[in-house]
Design a protein around this motif. Structure first.
Motif, short mmCIF file in Angstrom:
data_model
loop_
_atom_site.label_atom_id
_atom_site.label_comp_id
_atom_site.label_asym_id
_atom_site.label_seq_id
_atom_site.Cartn_x
_atom_site.Cartn_y
_atom_site.Cartn_z
N TYR A 1 0.83 -1.21 0.00
CA TYR A 1 0.00 0.00 0.00
C TYR A 1 0.86 1.26 0.00
N LYS A 2 1.97 1.21 0.80
CA LYS A 2 2.84 2.38 0.85
C LYS A 2 3.48 2.64 -0.51
N ARG A 3 3.91 1.56 -1.18
CA ARG A 3 4.53 1.73 -2.49
C ARG A 3 3.52 2.32 -3.49
N ASN A 4 2.30 1.77 -3.50
CA ASN A 4 1.28 2.30 -4.42
C ASN A 4 0.91 3.74 -4.07
N ALA A 5 0.79 4.01 -2.76
CA ALA A 5 0.43 5.38 -2.35
C ALA A 5 1.52 6.36 -2.73
N PHE A 6 2.79 5.95 -2.53
CA PHE A 6 3.89 6.85 -2.90
C PHE A 6 3.95 7.06 -4.41
N MET A 7 3.65 5.99 -5.17
CA MET A 7 3.65 6.14 -6.63
C MET A 7 2.54 7.10 -7.07
N GLU A 8 1.35 6.92 -6.49
CA GLU A 8 0.25 7.84 -6.82
C GLU A 8 0.57 9.27 -6.40
N ALA A 9 1.20 9.41 -5.20
CA ALA A 9 1.56 10.75 -4.74
C ALA A 9 2.59 11.39 -5.66
N ASP A 10 3.60 10.57 -6.09
CA ASP A 10 4.60 11.11 -7.02
C ASP A 10 3.97 11.52 -8.35
N LEU A 11 3.04 10.68 -8.83
CA LEU A 11 2.36 11.02 -10.08
C LEU A 11 1.54 12.31 -9.93
N LYS A 12 0.85 12.42 -8.79
CA LYS A 12 0.06 13.64 -8.55
C LYS A 12 0.97 14.86 -8.44
N CYS A 13 2.12 14.68 -7.77
CA CYS A 13 3.07 15.80 -7.66
C CYS A 13 3.60 16.19 -9.04
N SER A 14 3.89 15.19 -9.88
CA SER A 14 4.39 15.49 -11.22
C SER A 14 3.35 16.25 -12.04
N ASN A 15 2.09 15.80 -11.96
CA ASN A 15 1.03 16.50 -12.69
C ASN A 15 0.85 17.92 -12.17
N ALA A 16 0.91 18.06 -10.83
CA ALA A 16 0.78 19.40 -10.25
C ALA A 16 1.94 20.29 -10.67
N ILE A 17 3.15 19.71 -10.72
CA ILE A 17 4.32 20.50 -11.14
C ILE A 17 4.17 20.94 -12.59
N GLN A 18 3.66 20.05 -13.45
CA GLN A 18 3.45 20.42 -14.86
C GLN A 18 2.44 21.55 -15.00
N SER A 19 1.30 21.42 -14.29
CA SER A 19 0.30 22.49 -14.36
C SER A 19 0.84 23.79 -13.78
N MET A 20 1.64 23.69 -12.70
CA MET A 20 2.24 24.90 -12.12
C MET A 20 3.19 25.55 -13.11
N GLY A 21 3.96 24.71 -13.84
CA GLY A 21 4.87 25.26 -14.84
C GLY A 21 4.12 25.99 -15.95
N LYS A 22 3.00 25.39 -16.40
CA LYS A 22 2.21 26.04 -17.46
C LYS A 22 1.65 27.38 -16.97
N ARG A 23 1.09 27.37 -15.76
CA ARG A 23 0.50 28.61 -15.24
C ARG A 23 1.56 29.68 -15.01
N LEU A 24 2.75 29.25 -14.52
CA LEU A 24 3.82 30.22 -14.29
C LEU A 24 4.33 30.80 -15.61
N ARG A 25 4.46 29.94 -16.64
CA ARG A 25 4.89 30.45 -17.95
C ARG A 25 3.86 31.41 -18.53
#
Length: 500
Positions: A188-212
């Protein structure tokens, strides 16, 4: 239950039965009377209610029940108290062994029961762990570890309450349960961390678009970019979790500083440099204007001295004009006195003219009143003439009506004559046989009728002539009245023209 001395099959069988003393050294005996006296009721004892049994039997049964409940203790195997399911499991193992023709042993039966109960407790504990593990916790190591420990404690409590025995079997399943806990938690921890990393990556991408987008906006400024970055960081901190959260954020900030923010800074610096150059040019232009203004001030000083001279000359001219104005005022005052005298004489002539106009106005009013009296008189005469003309017209209409009635009466007499002629002809036809006899009488009658009819016709013709004469006379009177009315109207019209 005491053993009997002797030999023989009966004695040996009795002594075997009496061996129960060795198995149950602590024993008690209760005697019960017959539950019912009636033999027929005894045959259907299972259908009889407890209230209908003999009181002595019920008293003995109550004493036996009380003795059993007071003396009996829970069944134990070692230090383990047997519950209902465990006892049923042991009984089933005994029955299986007996059915297979083997001799049941307590140790093997207890081991199988212990294994089955531990297995059941393991399954229940694993289900409790999976159901009580709080998956709503944020994917952080501490939060997940806390939820894991809480679920482990609950599942171990269920396992300890359900597991049987204290030997190796219980420890074995307890170790299996711990392995299951670790494996489930790690998965569960591995899956949760993978989902959290994926969510962080998506959030970082959207943040980059909005900042640009904020950096490349037409109205971009440092304050707006800082506000956007603060909002993005607060949103990222609230929505994203996981062990790589801050590392990804640091990489994002580094890339942002090297990417869109650096580009914006360069553009901003270029803009500031261009503004600085434009300000330098403006400053130079202002300096040139200042030089021009200084020259204009020097020229204005020269003009000022010239204008002061002109001002002094203008004051002198003003004094001269004031003297001339005073002399002219004196002359005008003399002229004013002469004009006042003329005005007084003109006022007198005006008063006399007003008096004459009043006299003429009074004469005009008198003439106008006379003219109105004449007009009223002519109007009354015209009214009289109109009334006479209406009366003449009425008489003329009456005469015409009388003439028409006379004409109608003559026509009526003609019709009567025709009718009489027709009657005479019919009478002649009917009295053809007596025509010769009464021809003279008929001739006389016809003559008399003709004379009467001719006489009446003559009278009617005379009346018609009189009526026509009257009508002609009335028409003549009407024409004369119309002529008089026209003359009166002309007279009135000419009088009005003369008055005008």
């Amino acid at each position: 239950l005491r053993p009997v001395d002797g030999s023989g099959k009966d004695i040996a069988a009795k002594n075997e039965v009496n061996s129960i003393r060795a198995l149950f050294p602590d024993r008690e005996c209760f005697t019960l009377v017959r539950p019912l006296n009636n033999e027929n009721d005894l045959q259907r004892l299972d259908q009889i209610s407890l209230d209908k049994l003999r009181p002595e039997f019920r008293a003995g049964l109550d004493a036996l029940t009380k003795f059993v409940f007071e003396r009996t203790r829970p069944k134990q195997v070692g230090a383990t108290i047997l519950t209902g399911p465990v006892l049923i499991g042991i009984t089933e193992s005994y029955l299986d062994a007996l059915n297979k023709g083997a001799v049941p042993t307590i140790s093997s039966s207890w081991q199988s029961v212990e294994e089955a109960e531990c297995r059941r407790a393991y399954d229940s504990a694993s289900e409790i762990y999976m159901s009580t593990f709080d998956r709503t916790k944020s994917p952080e190591e501490a939060a997940l570890r806390e939820a894991h420990e809480e679920a482990v404690q609950r599942s171990l409590a269920v396992y300890n309450a359900s597991a049987v025995g204290v030997g190796s079997m219980r420890k074995k399943y307890e170790e299996l349960l711990q392995k299951f806990f670790r494996k489930a938690f790690e998965d569960y921890k591995r899956n949760a961390f993978m989902e959290a990393d994926l969510k962080c990556s998506n959030a970082i991408q959207s943040m980059g678009k909005r900042l640009r987008a904020a950096c490349h906006a037409s109205d971009a400024s440092v304050e707006k970019i800082v506000k956007v970055l603060d909002a993005l960081l607060s949103e990222y901190e609230a929505s994203c979790h996981g062990p790589g959260k801050w590392q990804k954020l640091a990489v994002f900030l580094q890339q942002s500083m090297e990417g869109p923010i650096l580009d914006f800074t360069r553009r901003h610096i270029d803009q500031i440099v261009s503004e600085k150059n434009s300000l330098v040019l403006k400053c130079r232009a202002i300096e040139d204007k200042m030089k021009l203004v200084n020259k204009q001030l020097e020229d204005s000083e020269k003009y000022k001295s010239e204008y002061l001279k002109r001002y002094d000359d203008a004051i002198n001219d003003k004094k001269k004009l004031a003297d001339e104005y005073a002399s002219r005022m004196n002359n005008l005052q003399g002229d004013n006195s002469s004009l006042k005298e003329r005005c007084s004489s003109l006022m007198k002539t005006l008063d006399s003219a007003k008096q004459e106009t009043l006299d003429w106005r009074r004469k005009y009013d008198q003439v106008l009143s006379k003219q109105k009296a004449r007009e009223d008189q002519t109007a009354s005469e015209i009214e009289v003439l109109k009334s006479r003309s209406t009366a003449a017209e009425a008489r003329l209409a009456a005469a015409r009506e009388q003439a028409e009635s006379a004409q109608e009466e003559a026509e009526e007499w003609k019709r009567k004559y025709d009718f009489a002629v027709r009657e005479a002809k019919t009478a002649l036809e009917k009295a053809a046989t007596a025509q010769e006899r009464s021809s003279k009488e008929i001739q006389l009658r016809e003559d008399s009728l003709r004379e009467e009819f001719s006489h009446s016709l003559a009278e009617k013709e005379e009346e018609i002539k009189d009526k026509t004469a009257k009508v002609e006379h009335a028409e003549q009177c009407l024409t004369t009245l119309r002529l008089e009315l026209k003359e009166c109207c002309r007279f009135k019209f000419f009088n009005e023209l003369n008055n005008v």
